[in-house]
Enzyme design. Structure first.
Site, PDB file in Angstrom:
ATOM      1  N   HIS A   1      -8.464 -75.320   0.816  1.00 47.28           N
ATOM      2  CA  HIS A   1      -8.075 -74.148   0.013  1.00 47.28           C
ATOM      3  C   HIS A   1      -9.285 -73.482  -0.659  1.00 47.28           C
ATOM      4  O   HIS A   1      -9.141 -72.815  -1.685  1.00 47.28           O
ATOM      5  CB  HIS A   1      -6.997 -74.515  -1.008  1.00 47.28           C
TER       6      HIS A   1
ATOM      7  N   HIS B   1      -5.986 -75.601 -10.609  1.00 47.41           N
ATOM      8  CA  HIS B   1      -7.339 -75.873 -11.109  1.00 47.41           C
ATOM      9  C   HIS B   1      -7.464 -75.358 -12.546  1.00 47.41           C
ATOM     10  O   HIS B   1      -8.287 -74.488 -12.842  1.00 47.41           O
ATOM     11  CB  HIS B   1      -8.375 -75.213 -10.210  1.00 47.41           C
TER      12      HIS B   1
ATOM     13  N   HIS C   1     -16.058 -82.732  -0.663  1.00 50.53           N
ATOM     14  CA  HIS C   1     -16.896 -81.839  -1.473  1.00 50.53           C
ATOM     15  C   HIS C   1     -16.986 -82.336  -2.909  1.00 50.53           C
ATOM     16  O   HIS C   1     -16.098 -83.020  -3.405  1.00 50.53           O
ATOM     17  CB  HIS C   1     -16.440 -80.387  -1.439  1.00 50.53           C
TER      18      HIS C   1
ATOM     19  N   GLU D   1      -9.126 -84.371  -3.482  1.00 55.16           N
ATOM     20  CA  GLU D   1      -7.944 -83.519  -3.242  1.00 55.16           C
ATOM     21  C   GLU D   1      -7.202 -83.935  -1.975  1.00 55.16           C
ATOM     22  O   GLU D   1      -6.025 -83.606  -1.802  1.00 55.16           O
ATOM     23  CB  GLU D   1      -8.375 -82.054  -3.085  1.00 55.16           C
TER      24      GLU D   1
END
Ligand code: DHB
Ligand code: FE
Length: 285
Positions: free
Chosen positions: A12, A57, A191, A238
């Protein structure tokens, strides 16, 4: 009867959204080529409703008010303002009846979902919609958003996420109305956006994840959150949301499409598309 037809795991990353809608202005052909095949694949599944497993977030929620699991039960979901104004994408129409059915079935099984009758959705939700559907005036599916806390410790374990998916799969199978349902898990791949390991990418782990999510999700569900952070980075964790998606499918799935691109922004971007071909979750056969 409702049926989970397919599942998709998809990154995303905001820059991926810009590339897929053609607003990034950069050399985007390779990234686009990696992700665009999903659009025909999804269109051919003729989905009515998409259950979107995503994380907020600190946009609609905050670090002061952050449910571990939350579900939308709203008529519609607007793109959240993340500081630069909302993304210019369609407001998503909610599948209210399915939302309330999931709430009625999944909470009594022991998954304490916070129920949100008003909810704005950030890039964790809207970027995968752009990847799957482009930039239409209206999204071609109704949605049920399910948010997972992966931003503030302690986060739910991979096994707990997989088990939540199992409960969602069972709940869909017991819904009396006709629905072709898709489930997407968003986020990842490896990441880390902060700290000394900022820029961390682990292609070996990502490719293992893309392979095992198909036929051996139990192996991925067995990893601890510390292992996810170690292998995939603090934000790469995630990926546990892909396990919610996988849990909602039966043991037997067929991979329709898989893609991987590094980097997009600072992040490894990936996608996997799965047809659900076995008996529904919770049904022997
Ligand atoms: C990026 C990745 C994310 O998962 C996110 O939520 C925000 C930004 C990035 O790589 O830029
Ligand atoms: Fe993210």
């Amino acid at each position: 009867m409702a049926e989970v037809v397919a599942g998709v795991g998809v990154s995303h990353i905001p820059a991926l959204g810009a590339m897929m809608e053609g607003t990034s202005g950069g050399p985007t052909a390779t990234v686009f080529d990696t992700f665009a095949p999903i659009r025909d694949w999804v269109a051919e599944r003729e989905l009515d409703t998409l259950i979107v497993i995503y994380n907020d977030h600190a946009s609609a929620f905050s670090l002061e008010l952050l449910p571990t699991f939350a579900i939308g039960a709203a008529p519609s979901y607007a793109p959240a303002d993340e500081g630069y104004g909302p993304r210019q994408v369609a407001v998503a129409e909610g599948d209210l009846d399915l939302s309330w059915h999931l709430i009625d079935k999944v909470i009594p099984e022991g998954f304490d979902l916070a129920v949100c009758q008003q909810l704005d959705v950030d890039h964790g939700f809207t970027v995968p919609m752009t990847v799957l559907f482009g930039s239409p005036q209206e999204w071609p599916v109704r949605v049920v958003p399910i948010a997972v806390n992966v931003v503030q410790q302690p986060t739910p374990s991979a096994q707990r996420c997989f088990d939540l998916g199992r409960a969602i799969g069972r709940a869909v199978a017991s819904f009396g109305e006709e629905r072709r349902v898709g489930v997407i898990g968003t986020g990842g791949m490896s990441h880390q956006l902060q700290g000394r390991r900022a820029g961390h990418i682990n292609e070996v782990f990502d490719r293992r994840f893309l392979e095992e999510i198909v036929d051996h999700p139990d192996r991925l569900a067995g990893l601890t959150n510390t292992e996810y952070i170690h292998e995939a980075g603090s934000e790469g964790a995630e990926l546990v949301m892909w396990l919610v998606m996988r849990g909602a499918l039966s043991d037997k799935v067929v991979e329709g499409y898989s893609g991987y691109h590094i980097p997009v922004s600072n992040t490894a971007a990936g996608i996997v598309a799965l047809d659900n071909v076995g008996a529904p979750v919770g049904v022997v056969g």
